[in-house]
Design a protein around this motif. Structure first.
Motif, PDB file in Angstrom:
ATOM      1  N   LEU A  70       0.831  -1.203   0.000  1.00 14.76           N
ATOM      2  CA  LEU A  70       0.000   0.000   0.000  1.00 14.76           C
ATOM      3  C   LEU A  70       0.870   1.259   0.000  1.00 14.76           C
ATOM      4  N   LYS A  71       1.958   1.205   0.738  1.00 13.26           N
ATOM      5  CA  LYS A  71       2.882   2.341   0.762  1.00 13.26           C
ATOM      6  C   LYS A  71       3.545   2.509  -0.603  1.00 13.26           C
ATOM      7  N   TRP A  72       3.960   1.383  -1.208  1.00  8.70           N
ATOM      8  CA  TRP A  72       4.593   1.443  -2.524  1.00  8.70           C
ATOM      9  C   TRP A  72       3.637   1.988  -3.565  1.00  8.70           C
ATOM     10  N   ARG A  73       2.391   1.544  -3.542  1.00  8.76           N
ATOM     11  CA  ARG A  73       1.415   2.005  -4.517  1.00  8.76           C
ATOM     12  C   ARG A  73       1.117   3.496  -4.339  1.00  8.76           C
ATOM     13  N   GLU A  74       1.116   3.948  -3.109  1.00  9.50           N
ATOM     14  CA  GLU A  74       0.868   5.363  -2.841  1.00  9.50           C
ATOM     15  C   GLU A  74       1.999   6.228  -3.395  1.00  9.50           C
ATOM     16  N   GLU A  75       3.234   5.703  -3.317  1.00  8.45           N
ATOM     17  CA  GLU A  75       4.387   6.471  -3.770  1.00  8.45           C
ATOM     18  C   GLU A  75       4.659   6.288  -5.261  1.00  8.45           C
ATOM     19  N   TYR A  76       4.564   5.050  -5.761  1.00 12.07           N
ATOM     20  CA  TYR A  76       4.898   4.752  -7.149  1.00 12.07           C
ATOM     21  C   TYR A  76       3.748   5.082  -8.102  1.00 12.07           C
ATOM     22  N   LYS A  77       2.520   4.987  -7.579  1.00 18.57           N
ATOM     23  CA  LYS A  77       1.294   5.276  -8.330  1.00 18.57           C
ATOM     24  C   LYS A  77       1.214   4.470  -9.637  1.00 18.57           C
ATOM     25  N   PRO A  78       1.269   3.142  -9.564  1.00 20.48           N
ATOM     26  CA  PRO A  78       1.252   2.323 -10.778  1.00 20.48           C
ATOM     27  C   PRO A  78      -0.016   2.494 -11.604  1.00 20.48           C
ATOM     28  N   GLU A  79      -1.141   2.782 -10.944  1.00 21.06           N
ATOM     29  CA  GLU A  79      -2.404   2.925 -11.672  1.00 21.06           C
ATOM     30  C   GLU A  79      -2.481   4.231 -12.457  1.00 21.06           C
ATOM     31  N   GLU A  80      -1.495   5.102 -12.277  1.00 20.97           N
ATOM     32  CA  GLU A  80      -1.487   6.373 -13.005  1.00 20.97           C
ATOM     33  C   GLU A  80      -0.563   6.353 -14.216  1.00 20.97           C
ATOM     34  N   ILE A  81       0.139   5.247 -14.429  1.00 20.64           N
ATOM     35  CA  ILE A  81       1.006   5.137 -15.601  1.00 20.64           C
ATOM     36  C   ILE A  81       0.131   4.976 -16.846  1.00 20.64           C
ATOM     37  N   ARG A  82       0.426   5.739 -17.870  1.00 20.81           N
ATOM     38  CA  ARG A  82      -0.343   5.678 -19.113  1.00 20.81           C
ATOM     39  C   ARG A  82       0.568   5.332 -20.281  1.00 20.81           C
ATOM     40  N   TRP A  83      -0.057   4.950 -21.387  1.00 17.50           N
ATOM     41  CA  TRP A  83       0.674   4.483 -22.558  1.00 17.50           C
ATOM     42  C   TRP A  83       1.757   5.466 -22.993  1.00 17.50           C
ATOM     43  N   GLU A  84       1.421   6.752 -23.022  1.00 18.29           N
ATOM     44  CA  GLU A  84       2.406   7.730 -23.489  1.00 18.29           C
ATOM     45  C   GLU A  84       3.646   7.784 -22.588  1.00 18.29           C
ATOM     46  N   ASP A  85       3.504   7.311 -21.351  1.00 14.50           N
ATOM     47  CA  ASP A  85       4.645   7.323 -20.429  1.00 14.50           C
ATOM     48  C   ASP A  85       5.658   6.226 -20.744  1.00 14.50           C
ATOM     49  N   ILE A  86       5.200   5.147 -21.377  1.00 15.95           N
ATOM     50  CA  ILE A  86       6.074   3.994 -21.568  1.00 15.95           C
ATOM     51  C   ILE A  86       6.085   3.503 -23.021  1.00 15.95           C
ATOM     52  N   ALA A  87       5.479   4.235 -23.937  1.00 12.25           N
ATOM     53  CA  ALA A  87       5.345   3.782 -25.319  1.00 12.25           C
ATOM     54  C   ALA A  87       6.686   3.434 -25.955  1.00 12.25           C
ATOM     55  N   HIS A  88       7.730   4.194 -25.633  1.00 11.32           N
ATOM     56  CA  HIS A  88       9.044   3.938 -26.226  1.00 11.32           C
ATOM     57  C   HIS A  88       9.609   2.592 -25.797  1.00 11.32           C
ATOM     58  N   GLU A  89       9.229   2.138 -24.604  1.00 10.19           N
ATOM     59  CA  GLU A  89       9.700   0.841 -24.113  1.00 10.19           C
ATOM     60  C   GLU A  89       9.009  -0.310 -24.848  1.00 10.19           C
ATOM     61  N   ALA A  90       7.843  -0.044 -25.386  1.00  9.55           N
ATOM     62  CA  ALA A  90       7.021  -1.107 -25.977  1.00  9.55           C
ATOM     63  C   ALA A  90       7.252  -1.299 -27.469  1.00  9.55           C
ATOM     64  N   GLU A  91       8.026  -0.444 -28.083  1.00  7.94           N
ATOM     65  CA  GLU A  91       8.122  -0.403 -29.543  1.00  7.94           C
ATOM     66  C   GLU A  91       8.520  -1.728 -30.182  1.00  7.94           C
ATOM     67  N   THR A  92       9.381  -2.504 -29.535  1.00 10.25           N
ATOM     68  CA  THR A  92       9.888  -3.736 -30.153  1.00 10.25           C
ATOM     69  C   THR A  92       9.043  -4.963 -29.831  1.00 10.25           C
ATOM     70  N   GLY A  93       8.038  -4.796 -28.980  1.00 12.51           N
ATOM     71  CA  GLY A  93       7.223  -5.943 -28.590  1.00 12.51           C
ATOM     72  C   GLY A  93       7.921  -6.858 -27.598  1.00 12.51           C
ATOM     73  N   LYS A  94       8.774  -6.287 -26.763  1.00  9.32           N
ATOM     74  CA  LYS A  94       9.509  -7.108 -25.799  1.00  9.32           C
ATOM     75  C   LYS A  94       8.593  -7.662 -24.701  1.00  9.32           C
ATOM     76  N   ILE A  95       7.530  -6.946 -24.394  1.00 12.20           N
ATOM     77  CA  ILE A  95       6.478  -7.424 -23.499  1.00 12.20           C
ATOM     78  C   ILE A  95       5.154  -6.897 -24.026  1.00 12.20           C
ATOM     79  N   TYR A  96       4.160  -7.779 -24.129  1.00  4.94           N
ATOM     80  CA  TYR A  96       2.845  -7.299 -24.531  1.00  4.94           C
ATOM     81  C   TYR A  96       1.764  -8.271 -24.062  1.00  4.94           C
ATOM     82  N   ARG A  97       0.579  -7.704 -23.832  1.00  2.00           N
ATOM     83  CA  ARG A  97      -0.574  -8.533 -23.480  1.00  2.00           C
ATOM     84  C   ARG A  97      -1.233  -9.009 -24.755  1.00  2.00           C
ATOM     85  N   THR A  98      -1.462 -10.303 -24.854  1.00  2.00           N
ATOM     86  CA  THR A  98      -2.122 -10.843 -26.040  1.00  2.00           C
ATOM     87  C   THR A  98      -3.611 -10.506 -26.008  1.00  2.00           C
ATOM     88  N   ASN A  99      -4.282 -10.742 -27.119  1.00  2.90           N
ATOM     89  CA  ASN A  99      -5.732 -10.523 -27.172  1.00  2.90           C
ATOM     90  C   ASN A  99      -6.493 -11.828 -26.966  1.00  2.90           C
TER      91      ASN A  99
END
Length: 333
Positions: free
Chosen positions: A71-100
């Motif tokens: 709970l302390k980590w979530r309050e500080e790191y705020k994982p639920e507030e991360i959005r696509w534009e924040d990490i899009a550059h990391e995703a470009e190669t398909g190194k991790i992705y959720r399938t459909n």
């Protein structure tokens, strides 16, 4: 050295409790945590508290401490507030992705391709991993809390190994996403990868020892297990399936942007009353070809371990071809 999958290093034999006993322990953790509001209240559903209890073998004191730290980590790191534009550059190669697609037990599937690493930033890599974990959880069906990882080692070499990233990954996943992993299949891992497991083993816990398996494209037993778990028309060809579409960053970006729109409502929903989520059966319940001439080491064999929340049991047996050996993997997720 063999490891009893029913034991953990710190908590002894795994407890098997009735639903009523589990609920009593969930209520005790809730009492110790005290009144919560907002996102904390939503996060601490009965099902969520139950995951922390299972991760600590139903030890109320340890589970409460672990949950408070999350709970302390979530309050500080705020994982639920991360959005696509924040990490899009990391995703470009398909190194991790959720399938459909999901597996046949309704578990959302996360594909990982470590050879496609495109960043040297540990902070950026972990932030993207957290985003992916939150996205998978967002897309889990109401009666399922676990996910499946398919890890494709095509093109993998020593340059893709980072102890620093592995250490931080293990810390975040173990501490803040307990009991989220149902099964991980490491597909076509090279022989030199085995010593790496020996190095990182001290960082990891025994809890998930049975949740990780090695699979090989030229092994018939691997194909049988994949057929039991997945619809081959949806499964990527890299894992033996029939889908050779490939990763499309533009289409994936649109999917993630649509998912981002769902996040606010996800964090205003009412708590789920369930503390006992639906779990996929362990692979000892999947019928294998008993008439096969394959040796024991070429099959997935497992001792009955219905008390553990895993997709695969008995880590001493592995999917292998010829003299391939599986190194134990120990992550408590």
């Amino acid at each position: 050295m063999s490891v009893d999958p029913k034991k953990t290093a710190s908590d002894g034999p795994e407890k098997v409790l009735t639903s009523q006993e589990q609920q009593q322990l969930v209520n005790e953790v809730r009492r110790l945590i005290g009144p919560l509001s907002g996102k904390k209240s939503i996060y601490c559903s009965d099902a969520s508290i139950s995951r922390y209890l299972r991760a600590r073998n139903w030890n109320v004191k340890k589970a409460t401490k672990m949950l408070k730290q999350s709970l302390k980590w979530r309050e500080e790191y705020k994982p639920e507030e991360i959005r696509w534009e924040d990490i899009a550059h990391e995703a470009e190669t398909g190194k991790i992705y959720r399938t459909n697609y999901a597996d046949k037990h309704g578990r959302t599937v996360l594909v990982m391709r470590p050879a496609r690493q495109n960043s040297k930033s540990t902070k950026g890599q972990i932030k993207y991993l957290v985003y992916c974990m939150e996205n998978v959880i967002l897309n889990l069906p109401p009666d399922q809390e676990q996910m499946v990882w398919l890890i494709d080692f095509q093109g993998f070499n020593m340059s893709h190994i980072s102890i620093k990233v592995t250490r931080e990954t293990a810390r975040v996943l173990q501490d803040h996403y307990p009991e989220r992993l149902g099964l991980a299949i490491l597909y076509n891992a090279p022989k030199f990868f085995e010593p790496f497991f020996t190095m990182v083993k001290p960082l990891l816990e025994p809890k998930t020892y049975n949740k990780v398996k090695f699979g090989y494209s030229d092994d018939q037993n691997t194909k049988k297990i994949m057929e039991e778990l997945f619809d081959f028309d949806h499964l990527e060809s890299a894992f033996g399936g029939n889908d050779d579409t490939g990763f499309d960053i533009s289409k994936y970006a649109e999917r993630m942007k649509e998912d981002d729109k769902k996040i606010p409502s996800f964090w205003t929903r009412e708590n789920s009353p369930s503390s006992v989520p639906k779990n996929a059966p362990s692979l000892d319940s999947i019928r294998l070809d008993s008439g096969s001439d394959a040796s024991d080491k070429d099959k997935i064999n497992s001792s009955a371990d219905h008390g553990t929340d895993t997709g695969i049991t008995n880590p001493e047996k592995n999917i292998s071809v010829n003299e391939r050996k599986e190194m134990p993997v120990q992550i408590s997720l």
